[in-house]
Design an enzyme around this catalytic site. Structure first.
Site, PDB file in Angstrom:
ATOM      1  N   ASP A 484       0.500   4.902   3.215  1.00  0.00           N
ATOM      2  CA  ASP A 484      -0.739   5.657   3.003  1.00  0.00           C
ATOM      3  C   ASP A 484      -0.775   6.940   3.806  1.00  0.00           C
ATOM      4  O   ASP A 484      -1.625   7.799   3.577  1.00  0.00           O
ATOM      5  CB  ASP A 484      -1.928   4.812   3.467  1.00  0.00           C
ATOM      6  CG  ASP A 484      -2.482   3.965   2.353  1.00  0.00           C
ATOM      7  OD1 ASP A 484      -2.425   4.395   1.200  1.00  0.00           O
ATOM      8  OD2 ASP A 484      -2.984   2.864   2.661  1.00  0.00           O
TER       9      ASP A 484
HETATM   10  C1  GLC Z   1      -2.253  -0.653   5.094  1.00  0.00           C
HETATM   11  C2  GLC Z   1      -2.715  -0.651   3.661  1.00  0.00           C
HETATM   12  C3  GLC Z   1      -1.551  -0.691   2.697  1.00  0.00           C
HETATM   13  C4  GLC Z   1      -0.536   0.341   3.055  1.00  0.00           C
HETATM   14  C5  GLC Z   1      -0.124   0.246   4.511  1.00  0.00           C
HETATM   15  C6  GLC Z   1       0.814   1.344   4.933  1.00  0.00           C
HETATM   16  O1  GLC Z   1      -1.736  -1.907   5.436  1.00  0.00           O
HETATM   17  O2  GLC Z   1      -3.570  -1.727   3.385  1.00  0.00           O
HETATM   18  O3  GLC Z   1      -1.999  -0.504   1.386  1.00  0.00           O
HETATM   19  O4  GLC Z   1       0.554   0.169   2.191  1.00  0.00           O
HETATM   20  O5  GLC Z   1      -1.263   0.312   5.332  1.00  0.00           O
HETATM   21  O6  GLC Z   1       0.204   2.568   5.002  1.00  0.00           O
HETATM   22  C1  GLC Z   2      -5.236   4.727   7.285  1.00  0.00           C
HETATM   23  C2  GLC Z   2      -4.342   3.704   7.918  1.00  0.00           C
HETATM   24  C3  GLC Z   2      -3.541   2.954   6.896  1.00  0.00           C
HETATM   25  C4  GLC Z   2      -4.483   2.427   5.865  1.00  0.00           C
HETATM   26  C5  GLC Z   2      -5.314   3.566   5.272  1.00  0.00           C
HETATM   27  C6  GLC Z   2      -6.228   3.096   4.171  1.00  0.00           C
HETATM   28  O1  GLC Z   2      -4.469   5.702   6.687  1.00  0.00           O
HETATM   29  O2  GLC Z   2      -3.489   4.273   8.849  1.00  0.00           O
HETATM   30  O3  GLC Z   2      -2.809   1.923   7.494  1.00  0.00           O
HETATM   31  O4  GLC Z   2      -3.731   1.823   4.866  1.00  0.00           O
HETATM   32  O5  GLC Z   2      -6.026   4.176   6.281  1.00  0.00           O
HETATM   33  O6  GLC Z   2      -7.489   2.777   4.598  1.00  0.00           O
END
Ligand code: GLC
Ligand code: GLC
Length: 827
Positions: A484
Site C-alpha cells: 500500500d
Molecule cells: C496492510 C494492508 C494490506 C497491505 C499491507 C502492505 O496489511 O491491510 O492490504 O497489503 O498492509 O501494505
Molecule cells: C498505511 C499502512 C498500510 C496499510 C494502509 C491502508 O498505508 O502503512 O500498512 O495497509 O495504510 O490503511
C-alpha cells in the site's frame, strides 16, 4: 523472557503476570456479538459492526494504555482490588489469565478471597456471559462487597468519540430489579438496546458515571467503591454506565457463583415498548437472561463452545518433532485465521473498529487460511467479494460488510487486487472439489442485471493484468500493489494527502495513474496465480482458452527475465520516471522482498538458477534473527516518486520493517525450491510460539502473529540502531495468519489440496525423522505418515496408500472412500 506458558491440552495460553509488555488480548464471539478482552479484562463489545453497533466504550491510545473494560471491583474491608489486577492495581496474592478458544478466564486472589471470572459469548447468542466464582480460602468468615462495571457507548463509536455537544444530553437507561438497560436513542430511531444483568438480588446500582466514579477520580479509584456503597444513580444524559453492587458473606471454604450477562437485543418496530408506549419491551432480554442464569446452563454453554472448536480444529492436526510447530498448526494459527474471518481488519487493539471496511485483497487472502475450516462460509465470502468487481476486472479496493457494497471513497486501481480472487477461488475448489462455484451468477459492482458466472470474473481478473501493461510489458503499478505504501503515481508534497487515493494531477490525462510505472511484484503474482486459471480452463475442457492464457503467462515470464532480473534478485518496480526500483543501481532500497517468492514459485529464470541466487540474496540482505525485512537498505529520506514507503523511519512498517505477511511468501518459496532448512529457519524466526521466549522484546501476544516487527534499521536515524528491533506491532488482524498457515501446512509440511486431490510433498528441516498428520478432506479422513530415513529436506521417493504403491505425490481420490492411510517416504 516469558510472561506465561502454553497449556496445549486445554488449548490455552496462560498468562502469569498482569504486567505483560503490552495488553495481551483474546476475542469472544463467532457470529454476531463480539468482545475484545485483554488479560486484565480491558476491551469492549459490539454487535456485528464495530463502528455502528458499539455496545461498550473504549478509549484508544489511552493513558495508561488499556483503560476501560468490564471490571469487577472488590472492597474487602477497605482493601480494594480487581481479579484482573487493573485498573485498581492492588498487588494480588495470585493472578492468572487463561485465554482459550473463544473464552477467557481471569483469576485473582487477595487476603484469602479468590475470585475467578470466566468470560465467553455462547454460540447463537448475542451477549457476553460472565461467571464470577468467589471463594473464601481462609479460615475465618469474610464479608466484602462486589461491584460490577461497564460503560455504555452511544452506539456509533465514531460519533461517540467526537460529538459531545449532542451526546452529553442523550444518555438514557432503565433499571428493573437486577437488570440495567441501556436505551439511548431507543425512543426515536433505534430498535436496539443493551442490558447488563446478574442472576441474584443486588444491594444497589449505579448507572451514571460521575456518580459512580466521581468527576475527579478514575477507573482505579471509583468513589462508590471507595465509599463501599452504590448511590443508586440514574443517568440522564452525560455518560450512562452499568454497575451492580452486592454485599457478600462467605464462611471458610464457602463459594458463591454469580452469572452476569451483557446482552444486545433488537426489537421489531411495533413491539418496541410496553403498553405505556415508554417502557422498553424486555421480553427478549428476559429470555436471554433465562438462558444462562445458572452455573449448569453456563457449563452447558461452555461445552457447546468447546465442541464448536473441536470440530473446526479437528480438520487438520499434526504431530511433528517440534511442539511449537504443533501448537501453531493445531491451535493458534488456525484460531487466528478464524478471527480474521470474523473480524477482517476492523477491531483489534491496533484497529479502532471505525476505519477500514473489508479489503478486496485482504479478504481474498484470508480465505486461504480458513477455507478448510468453513468452506461454505468461504464460498459466501468469495461471492461477496467478487460482487464488488467491475466488468473490466478492476475492483473496489474495499467494501462495507453491512451493505456488502464497494467503497467509492477509496475506489479502485490497486494493481494486484484482481489476482487474489483467482487464488481464493482456486483454493476453494482445491479444498472442496466443488467446481459448481464457477457457475454461480455473480454481479459486477453489485448490479445483478450485469451478473455473469464466477468463471467470467476470473477471466476479467486475469486479463485486467494483460490489458494494463507498461513499456517493459510488465503490469502497471497504478495506485499501489500489495504494498500500500509504494505509490508511484502520487508525488505528494502536501501533508494529509492520502497516498492511496491521491494521484498527482499530472497523470489525470492518462486516466489517473502513470502509464510508465510498472510493478514486478504484480508480474510475479500473475505468473504464480495464472496457472490456476489455466488449470481450471483445462478441467472445463476449454483447451483453446487455456493455451491462450498460458501464452500470456509465458510471455510475462520472459518479460520479467528480460527487464526485471537484476542479476541476483528480481527488481521491485519501474517508477514513473522509468527508473529501476529495487536494484543494485539504487542508492537505497536495493532489494525488496515482495516479488521474489512468487517469481521463485513460478519458476521464473529457474534454468539459470534464479531461484537459488535469489534465496541466497534474501538470506544475506534481508534476513535477521527476528525475520526478513521488507527492503534493504532502508530509505533514510523522502523519495517523492515512491510515495508513502519512505515516510516511515527506517525499520518500521513497509520501510524495512519485518512485514511478517510477506515473510510467508519466502518461506513458501524456499520450501518450494527444496530448501526446507531455510524455509523452517524463516518460519521459526517469526512464528509466535517461537517468539514466546523473547516476549519482553517482542511485546505483543506470543500466541498470534502481528503485522509488523521492528527491523534491524529501527532507531538508526536517531543514532540508536536496533532500538526497537524485534518489537511486534499490530497483532491479530493480518494476512500473516492465513499466509503462514499456508506456509507451514502446505509448503513445509506439504499437505496441499490440489484440484485432483490431496497432495503430500513436504519440504522439512533435514534433521526431522518425519511427522504425522490427520486431515479431513472432501468427506474423508487422511492419516498421513511422513518418513525421512535419509534426512533430506525434500523429495518424495515413494507413496503408499492403504498399503499400495502410488506414483507421484497426490493421493488418488476414490469417490465414497472414508479413510485413507498414507505413508510417504522422502529420500
Ligand atoms: C496492510 C494492508 C494490506 C497491505 C499491507 C502492505 O496489511 O491491510 O492490504 O497489503 O498492509 O501494505
Ligand atoms: C498505511 C499502512 C498500510 C496499510 C494502509 C491502508 O498505508 O502503512 O500498512 O495497509 O495504510 O490503511
Amino acid at each position: 523472557m516469558k510472561f506465561g506458558f502454553f497449556d496445549d491440552a486445554n488449548r490455552e495460553y496462560v498468562i502469569t503476570t498482569p504486567r505483560t509488555p503490552y495488553p495481551w488480548i483474546n476475542y469472544l464471539g463467532t457470529q454476531g456479538f463480539f468482545s475484545l478482552i485483554s488479560n486484565t479484562a480491558g476491551g469492549y463489545s459490539f454487535y456485528k459492526d464495530a463502528r455502528l453497533r458499539r455496545i461498550t466504550r473504549y478509549r484508544y491510545n489511552n493513558v495508561p494504555i488499556d483503560m476501560g473494560g468490564r471490571y469487577f471491583y472488590i472492597n474487602d474491608n477497605g482493601t480494594i482490588w480487581n481479579p484482573g489486577w487493573s485498573p485498581v492495581k492492588t498487588e494480588l496474592d495470585a493472578y492468572e489469565c487463561r485465554h482459550g478458544m473463544g473464552y477467557t478466564k481471569i483469576t485473582g486472589k487477595k487476603n484469602d478471597l479468590k475470585v475467578n471470572v470466566t468470560f465467553f459469548v455462547p454460540q447463537d447468542y448475542d451477549g457476553e456471559v460472565q461467571q464470577v466464582v468467589l471463594t473464601n480460602e481462609g479460615s475465618a468468615e469474610k464479608s466484602f462487597s462486589l461491584f460490577s462495571f461497564a460503560e455504555w457507548c452511544l452506539w456509533d463509536a465514531q460519533d461517540d468519540s467526537n460529538n459531545f455537544q449532542r451526546n452529553f444530553s442523550t444518555g438514557r437507561v432503565e433499571v428493573d430489579g437486577s437488570v440495567i438497560y441501556h436505551k439511548t436513542e431507543y425512543r426515536d430511531r433505534r430498535n436496539h438496546y443493551a442490558f447488563y444483568s446478574v442472576n441474584d438480588t443486588i444491594d444497589g446500582y449505579d448507572t451514571d458515571r460521575d456518580s459512580f466514579i466521581g468527576l475527579y477520580n478514575g477507573f482505579n479509584n471509583p468513589e462508590a467503591v471507595l465509599a463501599n456503597k452504590a448511590t443508586n444513580s440514574f443517568a440522564d444524559g452525560w455518560a450512562p454506565i452499568a454497575s451492580h453492587f452486592k454485599k457478600i458473606t462467605l464462611k471458610p471454604g464457602e463459594s458463591k457463583t454469580l452469572v452476569f450477562i451483557l446482552g444486545y437485543v433488537e426489537m421489531p418496530q411495533d413491539q418496541k415498548f410496553e403498553a405505556d408506549g415508554k417502557t422498553i419491551n424486555k421480553v427478549k432480554a428476559k429470555a436471554m437472561i433465562e438462558k444462562y442464569n445458572t452455573p449448569e446452563k453456563f457449563e452447558a454453554g461452555m461445552k457447546e463452545l468447546k465442541g464448536y472448536w473441536d470440530k473446526l480444529l479437528g480438520i487438520l492436526s499434526v504431530s511433528t518433532p517440534d511442539d511449537k510447530v504443533d501448537r501453531m498448526v493445531n491451535i493458534w494459527n488456525q484460531y487466528q485465521c478464524m478471527v480474521t474471518f470474523n473480524l477482517s481488519r476492523s477491531a483489534s487493539y491496533f484497529e479502532s473498529g471505525i476505519g477500514r471496511g473489508m479489503g478486496f485483497r485482504d479478504s481474498n487472502q484470508d480465505v486461504l487460511g480458513f477455507v478448510h475450516q468453513i468452506p461454505d462460509r468461504a464460498k459466501e465470502r468469495i461471492i461477496d467479494i467478487a460482487s464488488t468487481q467491475f466488468p473490466d476486472g478492476g475492483c473496489y479496493h474495499q467494501y462495507q460488510p453491512l451493505t456488502k457494497k464497494g467503497n467509492a471513497d477509496i475506489g479502485g486501481d490497486f494493481s494486484d487486487d484482481p489476482l487474489w480472487l483467482i487464488l481464493s477461488v482456486s483454493a476453494y475448489i482445491k479444498e472442496t472439489g466443488d467446481w459448481g462455484i464457477l457457475d454461480e451468477m455473480v454481479p459486477y459492482d453489485n448490479d445483478m442485471s450485469v451478473a455473469e458466472p464466477l468463471l467470467e470474473h476470473l477471466k476479467v481478473s486475469f486479463y485486467h493484468i494483460v490489458n494494463n501493461l507498461g513499456p517493459h510489458g510488465l503490469p502497471l503499478a497504478m495506485r499501489a500493489d500489495w504494498n500500500d505504501c509504494i505509490n508511484l503515481s502520487c508525488f505528494s508534497d502536501t501533508p494529509g494527502e492520502s497516498f492511496q487515493t491521491y494521484t498527482n494531477p499530472k497523470f489525470a490525462a492518462e486516466g489517473g495513474y502513470s502509464k510508465v510505472a510498472e510493478s514486478v511484484m504484480v508480474a510475479a503474482l500473475f505468473t504464480y496465480s495464472g496457472p490456476n486459471y489455466v488449470a481450471i480452463l483445462k478441467h472445463l475442457g476449454k483447451d483453446d482458452e487455456a493455451a491462450k492464457a498460458q501464452a500470456e503467462i509465458d510471455k510475462m515470464k520472459k518479460n520479467i527475465m528480460e527487464s526485471a532480473w537484476d542479476g541476483d534478485w528480481f527488481l521491485r518496480a519501474y517508477d514513473a520516471n522509468g527508473e529501476k526500483m529495487g536494484s543494485k543501481e539504487c542508492e537505497e532500497g536495493q532489494i525488496f522482498i515482495e516479488p521474489q517468492g512468487f517469481a521463485i514459485m513460478s519458476d521464473v529464470g529457474k534454468e539459470q538458477g534464479a531461484d537459488l541466487k535469489t534465496l541466497a540474496a534474501i538470506d544475506e540482505r534481508l534476513n535477521t534473527k527476528y525475520g526478513l525485512v521488507l527492503n534493504n537498505p532502508a530509505f533514510t529520506k523522502y523519495y517523492i516518486q515512491y510515495g508513502e514507503i519512505s515516510t516511515y523511519p527506517g525499520g518500521y512498517k513497509e520501510n524495512a520493517g519485518i512485514f511478517t505477511h510477506n515473510n510467508a511468501w519466502i518461506i513458501c518459496a524456499a520450501a518450494y525450491a527444496g530448501q526446507g532448512d531455510q524455509a523452517f529457519k524463516y518460519y521459526s524466526e517469526i512464528a509466535p510460539a517461537f517468539t514466546e521466549e523473547t516476549s519482553d522484546i517482542h511485546k505483543t501476544e506470543p500466541y498470534v502473529y502481528g503485522q509488523m516487527i521492528g527491523g534491524k534499521d529501527a532507531g538508526a536515524d536517531i543514532g540508536q540502531t536496533g532500538k526497537n528491533f524485534g518489537q511486534g506491532k499490530n497483532s491479530w488482524l493480518t494476512g500473516t495468519a492465513a499466509w503462514n498457515m499456508v506456509a507451514i501446512s502446505q509448503y513445509i509440511l506439504g499437505v496441499q489440496p490440489d484440484f485432483d486431490g490431496l497432495a503430500i510433498n513436504p519440504s522439512i528441516p533435514h534433521e526431522w525423522d518425519g511427522f504425522k498428520a490427520t486431515r479431513q478432506f472432501r468427506g474423508a479422513t487422511y492419516n498421513i505418515t511422513v518418513k525421512n530415513p535419509n534426512h533430506v529436506c525434500k523429495g518424495v521417493v515413494s507413496m503408499e496408500v492403504d498399503g499400495k504403491a502410488v506414483d507421484g505425490c497426490i493421493v488418488p481420490y476414490v469417490d465414497g472412500q472414508k479413510e485413507y492411510n498414507v505413508v510417504v517416504t522422502l529420500g
